[in-house]
Design a protein around this motif. Structure first.
Motif, PDB file in Angstrom:
ATOM      1  N   GLU A 199      30.420  49.660  78.557  1.00 42.56           N
ATOM      2  CA  GLU A 199      31.824  49.894  78.919  1.00 42.56           C
ATOM      3  C   GLU A 199      31.933  50.454  80.331  1.00 42.56           C
ATOM      4  O   GLU A 199      32.756  50.009  81.134  1.00 42.56           O
ATOM      5  CB  GLU A 199      32.486  50.826  77.916  1.00 42.56           C
ATOM      6  N   GLU A 211      30.107  42.864  72.842  1.00 38.67           N
ATOM      7  CA  GLU A 211      31.444  42.301  73.039  1.00 38.67           C
ATOM      8  C   GLU A 211      32.520  43.393  72.966  1.00 38.67           C
ATOM      9  O   GLU A 211      33.457  43.410  73.769  1.00 38.67           O
ATOM     10  CB  GLU A 211      31.742  41.249  71.972  1.00 38.67           C
ATOM     11  N   ARG A 212      32.402  44.281  71.982  1.00 45.19           N
ATOM     12  CA  ARG A 212      33.399  45.337  71.798  1.00 45.19           C
ATOM     13  C   ARG A 212      33.520  46.205  73.046  1.00 45.19           C
ATOM     14  O   ARG A 212      34.622  46.502  73.517  1.00 45.19           O
ATOM     15  CB  ARG A 212      33.009  46.201  70.587  1.00 45.19           C
ATOM     16  N   GLU A 213      32.372  46.581  73.606  1.00 46.41           N
ATOM     17  CA  GLU A 213      32.357  47.454  74.780  1.00 46.41           C
ATOM     18  C   GLU A 213      32.954  46.751  75.998  1.00 46.41           C
ATOM     19  O   GLU A 213      33.667  47.362  76.799  1.00 46.41           O
ATOM     20  CB  GLU A 213      30.930  47.927  75.058  1.00 46.41           C
ATOM     21  N   SER A 270      34.531  37.869  66.794  1.00 46.77           N
ATOM     22  CA  SER A 270      34.549  38.054  68.247  1.00 46.77           C
ATOM     23  C   SER A 270      35.960  38.361  68.747  1.00 46.77           C
ATOM     24  O   SER A 270      36.144  39.203  69.627  1.00 46.77           O
ATOM     25  CB  SER A 270      34.003  36.805  68.944  1.00 46.77           C
ATOM     26  N   GLU A 282      38.315  39.800  66.993  1.00 50.29           N
ATOM     27  CA  GLU A 282      38.653  41.144  66.531  1.00 50.29           C
ATOM     28  C   GLU A 282      38.036  42.208  67.432  1.00 50.29           C
ATOM     29  O   GLU A 282      38.653  43.244  67.715  1.00 50.29           O
ATOM     30  CB  GLU A 282      38.167  41.318  65.091  1.00 50.29           C
ATOM     31  N   LYS A 283      36.818  41.967  67.908  1.00 52.43           N
ATOM     32  CA  LYS A 283      36.132  42.947  68.755  1.00 52.43           C
ATOM     33  C   LYS A 283      36.831  43.149  70.094  1.00 52.43           C
ATOM     34  O   LYS A 283      36.679  44.195  70.716  1.00 52.43           O
ATOM     35  CB  LYS A 283      34.683  42.521  68.973  1.00 52.43           C
ATOM     36  N   VAL A 284      37.588  42.145  70.546  1.00 50.01           N
ATOM     37  CA  VAL A 284      38.304  42.298  71.828  1.00 50.01           C
ATOM     38  C   VAL A 284      39.810  42.187  71.613  1.00 50.01           C
ATOM     39  O   VAL A 284      40.541  41.697  72.469  1.00 50.01           O
ATOM     40  CB  VAL A 284      37.815  41.252  72.864  1.00 50.01           C
TER      41      VAL A 284
END
Length: 292
Positions: A33, A56-58, A101, A103-105
């Motif tokens: 991040e 992906e989330r970060e 994917s 949902e993570k972003v």
């Protein structure tokens, strides 16, 4: 034309993609991040992630934070790519993985580009994955779709499939001055498939190459070998995706946009008869060439 981090190419569906991206493969999850946020503040406008990378989330959180903190910015200012892992090789598995994917972003609303990361072994699996990608594209939740590590034969398979509704916009594979893949590049250019170059810095293995060092001393004093390699990719018409977690190197890589390599030096740098893969254990295009 002067190049900037916001300079774009136009994909076959009209989507604009910035000509230089930041790869986040092996970026430590706890640092991703911060790395991506710093890169965006420096001027990067294109971030390349993947399900396989586990970050992906970060990346999504960093983009959302940047857009919130930067006055006058909008979602259209940042291009986000992820890739569908080849282990999600059935239609239902692929759909589920794409939903994860997204949902993570969720903070950034949509994915600009989603690629099949590497071709599955069986034809039915490859086409099932593409079927799933097409559906999300048609829903507008993914703005462009493409492939990675696809050979000419696999591209022909996909383009000739009776279920094809959306042609691939991008093919991402390893390229450097000692790895040209001329036939594959020529085919992609003929079909309007934009070429992205991963590992454009040869995973650091040829940054001390004597030829590069002599070239810098002769013609490009003050430049780094990394900048020369990135600039080579840009002038070849590729979209390079260098990666770094170091703030100074991130900025230095951006400065590859600030100069040009002469035609003579480009010719000297380009080794058509070499085949240098920075990680020979991972070269799907060659590994399965005879099979595919």
């Amino acid at each position: 034309m002067k190049l900037t981090p916001a300079t774009t190419k136009t994909l076959k569906n009209g989507v604009k993609i910035p000509i230089l991206g930041l790869g986040v493969y092996k970026a430590p999850k706890e640092e991703t991040e911060s790395i991506v946020y710093t890169a965006l503040k420096q001027g990067y406008r294109h971030i390349d992630s993947a399900q396989f990378y586990g970050n992906e989330r970060e990346v999504g959180l960093a983009i959302a934070k940047y857009l919130k903190d930067e006055p006058g910015s909008s979602r259209n200012d940042v291009f986000y790519t992820t890739k569908l892992a080849p282990t999600n090789a059935t239609y239902e598995q692929a759909k589920s993985a794409i939903l994860e994917s997204l949902e993570k972003v969720k903070e950034i609303g949509y994915i600009d580009l989603c690629l099949i990361h590497s071709p599955a072994l069986e034809k039915t699996q490859r086409l099932d994955m593409w079927k799933a990608l097409q559906e999300f594209y048609e829903e507008g939740r993914i703005k462009a779709i493409g492939v990675s590590n696809y050979s000419v034969l696999l591209l022909k398979e996909l383009l000739g499939w009776e279920g094809l509704k959306v042609e691939p916009s991008v093919n991402q594979f390893e390229l450097n001055p000692w790895l040209l893949r001329l036939d594959l590049c020529e085919f992609c250019n003929e079909k309007g498939i934009v070429i992205e170059a991963f590992s454009p810095l040869t995973r650091g293995k040829r940054l001390d190459d004597p030829e590069l060092l002599r070239l810098i001393e002769k013609s490009y004093p003050g430049k780094t070998t990394a900048q020369i390699l990135i600039r080579w990719s840009l002038q070849m018409g590729f979209i390079p995706l260098p990666k770094s977690s170091n703030e100074q190197r991130l900025l230095a890589n951006l400065q590859s946009l600030d100069f040009e390599i002469s035609d003579e030096d480009m010719k000297q740098l380009t080794h058509e008869n070499d085949y240098y893969v920075s990680n020979p254990a991972f070269d799907p295009i060659k590994k399965y060439f005879d099979k595919w």
